[in-house]
Design an enzyme around this catalytic site. Structure first.
Site, short mmCIF file in Angstrom:
data_model
loop_
_atom_site.label_atom_id
_atom_site.label_comp_id
_atom_site.label_asym_id
_atom_site.label_seq_id
_atom_site.Cartn_x
_atom_site.Cartn_y
_atom_site.Cartn_z
N PHE A 112 95.60 28.93 2.13
CA PHE A 112 96.22 28.01 3.10
C PHE A 112 95.71 28.24 4.53
CE2 PHE A 112 99.29 29.82 6.11
CZ PHE A 112 99.35 31.14 5.70
N LYS A 113 95.08 29.40 4.79
CA LYS A 113 94.61 29.66 6.15
C LYS A 113 93.58 28.62 6.60
CE LYS A 113 95.95 34.46 6.32
NZ LYS A 113 96.61 34.56 4.99
#
Ligand SMILES: *Cc1c(COP(=O)(O)O)cnc(C)c1O
Length: 471
Positions: A112-113
């Site tokens: 998700f980064k």
């Protein structure tokens, strides 16, 4: 919009002033002076917008020093189907009745980064170009952050990345992801040591102010406000998809270590998005679960920090947590300073259990929490595979396990999927006896040529390398 520090420095700063910064000068974290409010009428005009337009609407409430057309173009360039795998960007799918997974890990590094880092790459390039400046990003990674930063900054004008990592200690897939990048502005530095050695090197270099200034050293760590802001968008997106046109409340469960992801949920809720609960799911490193259960925030020592099978949440302290506590204590900067600088600095903990504000964490701010262990992770991965033929990664499994403990009838529960299983294949094999699927673009990456230099855990050697490659 202006930004202030959680520790009392109220000098109003604009977005682009803090974009390239880490901590505020007084050691605090930047926060917006107020949360822009989004009412039901605005929400209904946003329903159905493509992701990049929704991102523009939300970001423009916080950014008034980039012309609207430029900001719109930056969002459109960032959130594309080519980069994130689908027009949806963050597709939502239902598991059992009322429990949803929101996919945040379809970007270039499968975690998700990317959602925030991809935007940061474009914002950095834009702002550095405007100023005619360059920035050399120095970082330390044990896996996800470093690769997300490199894939966001590769080929960008004005930016170089120097990423240290502990030699031989990342998963084979993570090493291959980073070291196969051939871009001239990306430098992988494998350090003979552990992650803490890498972090110490970054700190030592950053504390050498003359060096830092001469070589224009910066960071992209999780306390950067722009990263947090980018993450606010997918809470809105998830809410739209989990509700019909009548709206209604939605709860989110967020696998968490540094409190970065879930802090964006807090911001969305403060803006008026109808979020019922924000459930924080930790692994065995349960600093945050302990706080939300007891009111005690206790930083762990190295001996007390466990290496787990959801390693991106193996933290000893939650670096973004100060932002929430600032709101919890009524935005009292002196109080926040005394809790984090004095009490945590001196004793490694603070205790709000006797403070009336602590009750607000649940009652007023909607927080709840839970904890998941290796055994829970394996059981959840197996159960989700068997019942729904859906394979979740170890961090998402922690979220799902805790989400099921906090379900309420009639309230959709959205679990944020923070990585794809291929990144943590060993635990998937342990749970299921088979390898997870690998997206086609990562076929054979372990065999690609590698671009990495190896070095002892020596600050001077790293400085020399940076100096030689900054010409
Ligand atoms: C970074 C990361 C987390 C933790 O996110 P925080 O913002 O630190 O709470 C969870 N899962 C994965 C896969 C990550 O990479």
């Amino acid at each position: 919009m202006r930004y202030i520090s959680t520790r009392g420095d109220a000098t109003p700063r604009r977005f682009c002033e803090i974009l390239l910064e880490g901590l505020a000068p007084d050691g605090g974290l930047y926060m917006p002076q107020r949360y822009p409010q989004v009412d039901a009428a605005t929400l209904s005009t946003w329903r159905g917008l493509p992701y990049h337009e929704l991102a523009f609407e939300i970001l423009s409430l916080y950014i008034d020093d980039i012309p609207a057309d430029d900001l719109r173009a930056l969002c459109a360039k960032t959130y594309t189907a080519e980069v994130f795998g689908s027009e949806d960007i963050t597709p939502l799918r239902e598991l059992e009745d009322g429990v949803y997974l929101e996919g945040l890990s379809n970007g270039p590094t499968l975690a998700f980064k990317d959602m925030a880092m991809q935007l940061l790459g474009n914002l950095f390039e834009y702002e550095l170009g405007r100023r005619g400046e360059v920035l050399n990003i120095l970082g330390a990674t044990s896996g996800d952050t470093g690769s997300a930063a490199e894939y966001a900054m590769r080929g960008k004008q004005g930016v170089r990345v120097f990423m240290t990592s502990p030699d031989g200690r990342m998963s084979p897939f993570q090493q291959a992801q980073m070291f196969s990048l051939q871009d001239a502005n990306i430098h992988n530095i494998a350090i003979a040591g552990v992650f803490d050695d890498c972090q110490d090197i970054v700190k030592a270099v950053s504390n050498d102010l003359a060096f830092k200034r001469q070589y224009r050293i910066g960071t992209v760590n999780s306390i950067n406000w722009a990263r947090l802001l980018a993450q606010v968008v997918y809470y809105f997106k998830g809410w739209f998809e989990a509700t019909g046109p009548q709206g209604g409340e939605v709860s989110f469960t967020v696998p968490s270590g540094n409190f970065g992801n879930v802090c964006a949920g807090h911001v969305a809720r403060m803006m008026g998005l109808p979020i019922r609960r924000l459930v924080v799911a930790t692994n065995e490193n349960d600093v945050l679960d302990e706080f939300f259960r007891t009111g005690v925030y206790r930083v762990r020592g190295a001996a007390d920090t466990h290496e787990t099978s959801s390693p991106s949440m193996d933290i000893s302290k939650a670096s973004n947590f100060e932002r929430f506590v600032f709101d919890l204590v009524g935005r009292d900067g002196a109080r926040t300073r005394s809790l984090f600088a004095d009490e945590v600095g001196r004793t490694g903990r603070f205790d709000l259990s006797g403070d009336p504000a602590f009750a607000d964490a649940a009652a007023k701010f909607g927080f709840a929490s839970g904890r998941s262990t290796h055994a829970d992770r394996l059981a959840t991965i197996r159960d989700t595979d068997r019942r729904f033929a859906v394979l979740v990664d170890t961090h998402t499994a922690d979220g799902l396990k805790v989400a099921r403990e906090h379900r309420e009838p009639g309230v959709p529960m959205v679990v944020l999927e923070t990585a794809l299983p291929i990144k943590f294949a060993a635990t998937i094999v342990e749970a299921l006896g088979r390898e997870p699927d690998r997206p086609a673009k990562f076929e054979g990456i372990e065999q690609l040529p590698r671009r990495v230099v190896r070095m002892p855990a020596d600050v001077e050697a790293v400085k020399r390398y940076i100096a030689e490659h900054c010409a």
